[in-house]
Motif scaffolding. Structure first.
Motif, PDB file in Angstrom:
ATOM      1  N   THR A 129      16.621   9.155  -1.073  1.00  0.00           N
ATOM      2  CA  THR A 129      16.533   7.733  -1.375  1.00  0.00           C
ATOM      3  C   THR A 129      16.286   6.993  -0.062  1.00  0.00           C
ATOM      4  O   THR A 129      16.418   7.572   1.020  1.00  0.00           O
ATOM      5  CB  THR A 129      17.834   7.178  -1.994  1.00  0.00           C
ATOM      6  N   GLU A 130      15.986   5.710  -0.147  1.00  0.00           N
ATOM      7  CA  GLU A 130      15.835   4.929   1.081  1.00  0.00           C
ATOM      8  C   GLU A 130      17.152   4.872   1.835  1.00  0.00           C
ATOM      9  O   GLU A 130      17.178   4.814   3.055  1.00  0.00           O
ATOM     10  CB  GLU A 130      15.318   3.522   0.770  1.00  0.00           C
ATOM     11  N   SER A 155       8.353   4.653   3.498  1.00  0.00           N
ATOM     12  CA  SER A 155       8.694   3.305   3.044  1.00  0.00           C
ATOM     13  C   SER A 155       8.203   2.311   4.083  1.00  0.00           C
ATOM     14  O   SER A 155       8.704   2.285   5.210  1.00  0.00           O
ATOM     15  CB  SER A 155      10.201   3.164   2.862  1.00  0.00           C
ATOM     16  N   THR A 171      10.928  -0.456   5.453  1.00  0.00           N
ATOM     17  CA  THR A 171      12.015   0.100   6.261  1.00  0.00           C
ATOM     18  C   THR A 171      11.522   1.057   7.345  1.00  0.00           C
ATOM     19  O   THR A 171      12.314   1.485   8.180  1.00  0.00           O
ATOM     20  CB  THR A 171      13.030   0.829   5.366  1.00  0.00           C
ATOM     21  N   ARG A 194       8.501  10.270   6.035  1.00  0.00           N
ATOM     22  CA  ARG A 194       8.463  11.277   4.975  1.00  0.00           C
ATOM     23  C   ARG A 194       8.814  12.624   5.614  1.00  0.00           C
ATOM     24  O   ARG A 194       8.165  13.048   6.567  1.00  0.00           O
ATOM     25  CB  ARG A 194       7.086  11.347   4.332  1.00  0.00           C
ATOM     26  N   CYS A 221      12.942  13.489  -3.357  1.00  0.00           N
ATOM     27  CA  CYS A 221      12.703  12.151  -3.883  1.00  0.00           C
ATOM     28  C   CYS A 221      11.467  12.131  -4.777  1.00  0.00           C
ATOM     29  O   CYS A 221      10.413  12.630  -4.411  1.00  0.00           O
ATOM     30  CB  CYS A 221      12.499  11.165  -2.726  1.00  0.00           C
ATOM     31  N   ARG A 226       9.343   9.178  -6.617  1.00  0.00           N
ATOM     32  CA  ARG A 226       9.266   7.724  -6.503  1.00  0.00           C
ATOM     33  C   ARG A 226       8.065   7.166  -7.255  1.00  0.00           C
ATOM     34  O   ARG A 226       6.972   7.717  -7.189  1.00  0.00           O
ATOM     35  CB  ARG A 226       9.127   7.375  -5.020  1.00  0.00           C
ATOM     36  N   ASP A 237       4.029  -8.009  -0.483  1.00  0.00           N
ATOM     37  CA  ASP A 237       4.194  -6.960  -1.489  1.00  0.00           C
ATOM     38  C   ASP A 237       3.805  -7.453  -2.882  1.00  0.00           C
ATOM     39  O   ASP A 237       3.389  -8.603  -3.054  1.00  0.00           O
ATOM     40  CB  ASP A 237       5.610  -6.377  -1.444  1.00  0.00           C
ATOM     41  N   TYR A 260      11.213  -2.202  12.006  1.00  0.00           N
ATOM     42  CA  TYR A 260      11.095  -2.320  10.553  1.00  0.00           C
ATOM     43  C   TYR A 260      10.710  -3.758  10.218  1.00  0.00           C
ATOM     44  O   TYR A 260      10.722  -4.639  11.067  1.00  0.00           O
ATOM     45  CB  TYR A 260      12.392  -1.932   9.835  1.00  0.00           C
ATOM     46  N   GLU A 295      13.702   7.554  -7.319  1.00  0.00           N
ATOM     47  CA  GLU A 295      13.848   6.385  -6.455  1.00  0.00           C
ATOM     48  C   GLU A 295      13.063   5.226  -7.027  1.00  0.00           C
ATOM     49  O   GLU A 295      11.968   5.395  -7.551  1.00  0.00           O
ATOM     50  CB  GLU A 295      13.343   6.737  -5.057  1.00  0.00           C
ATOM     51  N   HIS A 337      11.088   1.488  -6.633  1.00  0.00           N
ATOM     52  CA  HIS A 337      10.107   1.029  -5.650  1.00  0.00           C
ATOM     53  C   HIS A 337      10.410  -0.377  -5.146  1.00  0.00           C
ATOM     54  O   HIS A 337       9.583  -1.021  -4.536  1.00  0.00           O
ATOM     55  CB  HIS A 337       8.696   1.087  -6.242  1.00  0.00           C
ATOM     56  N   THR A 338      11.600  -0.864  -5.436  1.00  0.00           N
ATOM     57  CA  THR A 338      12.028  -2.168  -4.939  1.00  0.00           C
ATOM     58  C   THR A 338      13.535  -2.130  -4.803  1.00  0.00           C
ATOM     59  O   THR A 338      14.159  -1.118  -5.097  1.00  0.00           O
ATOM     60  CB  THR A 338      11.568  -3.306  -5.881  1.00  0.00           C
TER      61      THR A 338
END
Length: 183
Positions: A26-27, A54, A57, A61, A76, A78, A100, A115, A167, A169-170
Motif C-alpha cells: 500500500t502507499e 505513486s 508521494t 515500485r 499491490c 491497484r 489529478d 514529494y 490499493e 487510487h486516491t
C-alpha cells in the motif's frame, strides 16, 4: 507457508510461522524512490532505475526479484487512472506540478522536493450545491480504470504466492474531501 497462507493465517487470528511482512503493498507501507535507490545500492542488489509507483508521494515500485529476496508476503494490486486522465506534468520557476483526475493541483518545490503537496483545493471557494454539481468528478465506472486487473491478480498470485492488497487510487473519503475543499 506462502505469503498468502501467512497473511490468511494472521488475519484469521491464528499464529503463522512468522509475522507477515509488507513492503509496498500500500502507499502506507511504500518507500520513497530516493530511499529505495539508496537501499538497493547498499544491499548490493542489481536493479534498474526505480520506477515511480505513486506520483504524489514519489514512492518507488519495488521489483518482484527484490520482493522475493526480502521475503515480502504481499503484492499491490491497484486500479488505474482512466485513459485520457493521466496527469500532465508541468513546471514553473519554483515548482513541478500537475492536476489529478479530481481537479486537485499537486506541486513539488524545485530543485530538491521529495514529494508533491496540495497547491490548490478545487472546491475551496464553493459557496453552493450548484458549485459542487458543476465540478468535474472522476468516473468510477470507467472500464479503463479496471482493465487487466483480473489477469494481473492471477499473474501476481502465480509468480509470488503472496497475498494481494487491493490499493485504492486516491485517499480515503475524509482525505479526499479535505483535498477537494481544504481542511
Amino acid at each position: 507457508m506462502t505469503g498468502l497462507e501467512r497473511l490468511e493465517t494472521a488475519l484469521a487470528h491464528r499464529e503463522p510461522d512468522r509475522v507477515p511482512f509488507d513492503l509496498g503493498g500500500t502507499e502506507t507501507s511504500g518507500i520513497s524512490v530516493t530511499a529505495l535507490e539508496n537501499w538497493l545500492r547498499l544491499l548490493g542488489l542489481p536493479h534498474r532505475p526505480v520506477e515511480i509507483f505513486s506520483l504524489a508521494t514519489q514512492l518507488g515500485r519495488i521489483e518482484e526479484p527484490v520482493l522475493q529476496k526480502l521475503g515480502v508476503d504481499t503484492r499491490c494490486l491497484r486500479t488505474r487512472v482512466p485513459v485520457g486522465q493521466e496527469p500532465l506534468l508541468r513546471e514553473d520557476e519554483r515548482h513541478r506540478f500537475y492536476e489529478d483526475e479530481w481537479g486537485i493541483r499537486w506541486q513539488m518545490p524545485k530543485p530538491h522536493g521529495l514529494y508533491y503537496d496540495i497547491g490548490r483545493f478545487p472546491l475551496a471557494a464553493c459557496a453552493s450545491v450548484r458549485d459542487v454539481e458543476r465540478h468535474r468528478w472522476p468516473d468510477p465506472h470507467d472500464p479503463s480504470r479496471y482493465a487487466g486487473l483480473s489477469a494481473e491478480a492471477r499473474r501476481l498470485n502465480a509468480d509470488s504466492g503472496a497475498g494481494l492488497v487491493m490499493e485504492r487510487h486516491t485517499g480515503g473519503i475524509f482525505e479526499t474531501a479535505w483535498w477537494l475543499r481544504g481542511l
